[in-house]
Design a protein around this motif. Structure first.
Motif, PDB file in Angstrom:
ATOM      1  N   ARG A 208      54.026   4.452  52.973  1.00  0.00           N
ATOM      2  CA  ARG A 208      52.773   3.691  52.932  1.00  0.00           C
ATOM      3  C   ARG A 208      51.593   4.605  52.596  1.00  0.00           C
ATOM      4  NH1 ARG A 208      51.120  -1.178  55.010  1.00  0.00           N
ATOM      5  NH2 ARG A 208      53.140  -1.455  56.029  1.00  0.00           N
ATOM      6  N   GLU A 209      51.546   5.761  53.248  1.00  0.00           N
ATOM      7  CA  GLU A 209      50.448   6.686  52.992  1.00  0.00           C
ATOM      8  C   GLU A 209      50.598   7.365  51.633  1.00  0.00           C
ATOM      9  OE1 GLU A 209      49.655   9.391  56.220  1.00  0.00           O
ATOM     10  OE2 GLU A 209      50.486   7.985  57.675  1.00  0.00           O
ATOM     11  N   LEU A 210      51.830   7.711  51.267  1.00  0.00           N
ATOM     12  CA  LEU A 210      52.062   8.423  50.009  1.00  0.00           C
ATOM     13  C   LEU A 210      51.669   7.569  48.809  1.00  0.00           C
ATOM     14  CD1 LEU A 210      53.288  10.978  48.670  1.00  0.00           C
ATOM     15  CD2 LEU A 210      55.459   9.737  48.586  1.00  0.00           C
ATOM     16  N   TYR A 211      52.118   6.317  48.805  1.00  0.00           N
ATOM     17  CA  TYR A 211      51.852   5.450  47.654  1.00  0.00           C
ATOM     18  C   TYR A 211      50.538   4.692  47.779  1.00  0.00           C
ATOM     19  CZ  TYR A 211      56.645   6.348  46.201  1.00  0.00           C
ATOM     20  OH  TYR A 211      57.802   6.959  45.799  1.00  0.00           O
ATOM     21  N   GLY A 212      49.889   4.807  48.930  1.00  0.00           N
ATOM     22  CA  GLY A 212      48.611   4.107  49.105  1.00  0.00           C
ATOM     23  C   GLY A 212      47.394   4.969  48.857  1.00  0.00           C
ATOM     24  N   GLN A 213      47.604   6.228  48.454  1.00  0.00           N
ATOM     25  CA  GLN A 213      46.476   7.132  48.244  1.00  0.00           C
ATOM     26  C   GLN A 213      45.558   6.632  47.134  1.00  0.00           C
ATOM     27  OE1 GLN A 213      47.756  11.594  48.744  1.00  0.00           O
ATOM     28  NE2 GLN A 213      49.463  10.549  47.760  1.00  0.00           N
ATOM     29  N   TYR A 326      42.984  18.442  46.028  1.00  0.00           N
ATOM     30  CA  TYR A 326      41.753  18.258  46.803  1.00  0.00           C
ATOM     31  C   TYR A 326      41.046  16.966  46.405  1.00  0.00           C
ATOM     32  CZ  TYR A 326      37.057  18.486  48.500  1.00  0.00           C
ATOM     33  OH  TYR A 326      35.880  18.145  49.103  1.00  0.00           O
ATOM     34  N   LEU A 327      40.964  16.703  45.098  1.00  0.00           N
ATOM     35  CA  LEU A 327      40.303  15.477  44.645  1.00  0.00           C
ATOM     36  C   LEU A 327      41.023  14.243  45.172  1.00  0.00           C
ATOM     37  CD1 LEU A 327      39.516  16.462  40.934  1.00  0.00           C
ATOM     38  CD2 LEU A 327      37.913  16.347  42.844  1.00  0.00           C
ATOM     39  N   ALA A 328      42.358  14.349  45.325  1.00  0.00           N
ATOM     40  CA  ALA A 328      43.126  13.220  45.852  1.00  0.00           C
ATOM     41  C   ALA A 328      43.008  13.121  47.367  1.00  0.00           C
ATOM     42  CB  ALA A 328      44.596  13.348  45.440  1.00  0.00           C
ATOM     43  N   LYS A 329      43.260  14.218  48.075  1.00  0.00           N
ATOM     44  CA  LYS A 329      43.274  14.178  49.532  1.00  0.00           C
ATOM     45  C   LYS A 329      41.874  14.287  50.114  1.00  0.00           C
ATOM     46  CE  LYS A 329      45.693  16.261  53.476  1.00  0.00           C
ATOM     47  NZ  LYS A 329      46.535  15.094  53.767  1.00  0.00           N
ATOM     48  N   GLY A 330      41.020  15.113  49.488  1.00  0.00           N
ATOM     49  CA  GLY A 330      39.692  15.337  50.034  1.00  0.00           C
ATOM     50  C   GLY A 330      38.674  14.293  49.637  1.00  0.00           C
ATOM     51  N   LEU A 331      38.744  13.831  48.381  1.00  0.00           N
ATOM     52  CA  LEU A 331      37.760  12.852  47.908  1.00  0.00           C
ATOM     53  C   LEU A 331      38.348  11.465  47.725  1.00  0.00           C
ATOM     54  CD1 LEU A 331      35.737  15.008  45.331  1.00  0.00           C
ATOM     55  CD2 LEU A 331      35.390  14.710  47.780  1.00  0.00           C
ATOM     56  N   GLY A 332      39.625  11.296  48.090  1.00  0.00           N
ATOM     57  CA  GLY A 332      40.223   9.963  48.105  1.00  0.00           C
ATOM     58  C   GLY A 332      40.529   9.366  46.751  1.00  0.00           C
ATOM     59  N   GLN A 333      40.602  10.180  45.696  1.00  0.00           N
ATOM     60  CA  GLN A 333      40.883   9.652  44.368  1.00  0.00           C
ATOM     61  C   GLN A 333      42.388   9.448  44.185  1.00  0.00           C
ATOM     62  OE1 GLN A 333      38.118   9.010  41.904  1.00  0.00           O
ATOM     63  NE2 GLN A 333      37.460   8.950  44.037  1.00  0.00           N
ATOM     64  N   PRO A 334      42.805   8.481  43.338  1.00  0.00           N
ATOM     65  CA  PRO A 334      44.240   8.229  43.129  1.00  0.00           C
ATOM     66  C   PRO A 334      44.903   9.431  42.465  1.00  0.00           C
ATOM     67  CG  PRO A 334      42.883   6.413  42.292  1.00  0.00           C
ATOM     68  CD  PRO A 334      41.948   7.530  42.604  1.00  0.00           C
ATOM     69  N   PRO A 335      45.948   9.996  43.060  1.00  0.00           N
ATOM     70  CA  PRO A 335      46.568  11.198  42.488  1.00  0.00           C
ATOM     71  C   PRO A 335      47.144  10.978  41.100  1.00  0.00           C
ATOM     72  CG  PRO A 335      47.877  10.318  44.301  1.00  0.00           C
ATOM     73  CD  PRO A 335      46.586   9.592  44.316  1.00  0.00           C
TER      74      PRO A 335
END
Length: 485
Positions: A208-213, A326-335
């Motif tokens: 859920r967390e992996l694919y919901g980023q 960082y942009l994905a985990k830190g700023l919440g952008q889709p990886p």
């Protein structure tokens, strides 16, 4: 200069994190290492596969152009449709189909040279089909690996990337000691363990967390990041053409450069506290630019220049991967969106570099021109505007902020902590102070004594030139507001 390095206890802590990270996800390092090994063999320095392209009579472009175009198309399409890609990636059949496409593509890619003398049209069709399958397949491997990296965070990217680079480099070096037929068989079979290792890592993470980023966050185009990727690819395109024309099948030259990059990356991950701005624009780009200067001006030191080129490119590549995380985990952008657009720009730059190499026959002039372009690009992109965009002042080891309404304050905290050179422990106390925690609550949260919290708070106030918690909170709020504006 002392402030640029972590304290000894912080270095030990990072080293322990490195060991723990690799131990927690060993198959991720192995899978990414096999991906890097395949990339080395086919794209960066194909010292095992130097057969001529069947399109050589029709175009003077490099052999890997079709693979590049297929990869760019996949990255662009997937990044545009990132919300729908999850349904495909989560399907049970997807890893099997991906593995089959890569195996078939590698098989066709290895078979076409034997068809050139008998049936050229069939050889062209085989070459095109194999190149497209490899380009699309490797792009999907990169995207799914980037999804995992976005979940784990930027520092883990450097840890796993360093281990993977070591695995891939030694693997390619070992293969080069065998006849070419062995390398071809390995290339055909390599996707099986590569996909298996990657999906074993994916299955070990919360789906859920992996694919919901990033699914609920508005996408923000990181223009400077994309421009950085393009210029990095431009240098790669020119470098790639030079390596093939000058060194051909030399495994030592390529491998030594990659191993130098491993040492530099490991050192930066463990010992250095510099931010992305310094690591990318003051280390990576100058290192690559210096390599171009050396190979163009100092022919007796050609080997040293090539080491700089290889090490600079690998360093930049993994730093960019860390920044994507960082942009994905830190700023919440889709990886998928971040990796797709960034890598597409990098490959587009590589294509332009290859075209420029064809158009400019004078290698010395081209190398000097490329060196100046890289250094000027780094000088321009290291401006204060990069700091205000939210990642220039952030170090790969910074803990990722939460997404949502607190995101602006979290990024502002990271930027201010870096600018005022807070230690790792001071940064942890600073974050909790800004969140309104009492001294007792901070001590309980960090498992330290209240007197220690008081000491750290006093140092923080001195560095920020404030006298109270409220002043500190207001300072962070002002920075967050300025970023939004």
């Amino acid at each position: 200069m002392v402030n640029a390095f972590n304290r000894l206890d912080e270095q030990r802590r990072n080293l322990q994190q490195f060991k723990n990270g690799i131990a927690a996800h060993p198959f991720l390092s192995i899978g990414f290492g096999l991906y890097w090994m395949q990339t080395v063999l086919l794209f960066q320095s194909p010292y095992l596969f130097l057969d001529p392209s069947p399109l050589a009579g029709l175009s003077s472009l490099p052999k890997g152009t079709i693979v590049l175009v297929a990869s760019v198309f996949t990255y662009v399409l997937w990044s545009m449709r990132y919300r729908h890609v999850n349904r495909i990636s989560e399907a049970r059949w997807f890893p099997i189909a991906l593995c089959g496409a890569l195996v078939l593509g590698a098989l066709l890619y290895c078979l076409y040279p034997s068809l050139l003398s008998g049936n050229r049209d069939l050889a062209v069709l085989t070459y095109l089909t194999g190149s497209i399958l490899i380009g699309c397949g490797t792009a999907n491997i990169c995207l799914e690996t980037g999804r995992v990296f976005g979940f784990l965070g930027p520092l883990q990217v450097l840890f796993h990337g360093s281990a993977a680079l070591l695995i891939g480099t030694f693997g390619a070096l070992a293969l080069s000691a065998f006849p070419g037929e062995v390398g071809r068989v390995a290339l055909v079979l390599m996707p099986v363990p590569m996909v298996a290792c990657l999906w074993k890592s994916i299955r070990g993470l919360p789906a859920r967390e992996l694919y919901g980023q990033g699914m609920q966050i508005e996408v923000r185009v990181p223009t400077k990041f994309l421009v950085t990727s393009f210029f990095q690819g431009l240098g790669l395109g020119v470098m790639h053409s030079f390596l093939i024309s000058s060194f051909g099948s030399s495994t030592i030259v390529v491998s030594m450069g990659y191993l130098a990059a491993v040492v530099l990356l490991f050192f930066c991950a463990v010992a250095v506290k510099n931010n992305f701005d310094a690591l990318i624009y003051r280390i990576g780009f100058p290192l690559m630019g210096s390599g171009f200067f050396i190979v163009s001006m100092l022919e007796p030191a050609l080997f040293v220049g090539v080491l700089g080129l290889d090490a600079g490119y690998c360093f930049l590549y993994l730093m960019q991967c860390s920044l994507c995380a960082y942009l994905a985990k830190g700023l919440g952008q889709p990886p998928i969106w971040i990796i797709g657009t960034g890598t597409a720009c990098l490959l587009a730059g590589q294509f332009v570099g290859s075209v420029v190499d064809v158009l400019v026959p004078d290698w010395h002039a081209l190398a000097i021109f490329t060196a100046f372009v890289l250094l000027l690009a780094a000088l321009f992109m290291t401006s204060s505007r990069n700091i205000r965009l939210g990642w220039g002042a952030v170090s790969p080891g910074a803990s990722a902020p939460s997404t949502g309404s607190e995101n602006g304050l979290a990024v502002a905290c990271q930027m201010l902590a870096t600018e005022h050179r807070l230690s790792k422990r001071e940064t942890e106390v600073f974050d909790l102070v800004v969140k309104g925690y009492s001294r007792k609550a901070i001590a309980r949260e960090l498992n330290i004594a209240e007197e220690t919290v008081k000491t750290h708070s006093g140092r923080i106030y001195q560095k920020f030139l404030v006298h109270s918690k409220q002043e500190l909170i207001e300072l962070v709020a002002q920075r967050a507001t300025a970023m939004d504006n």
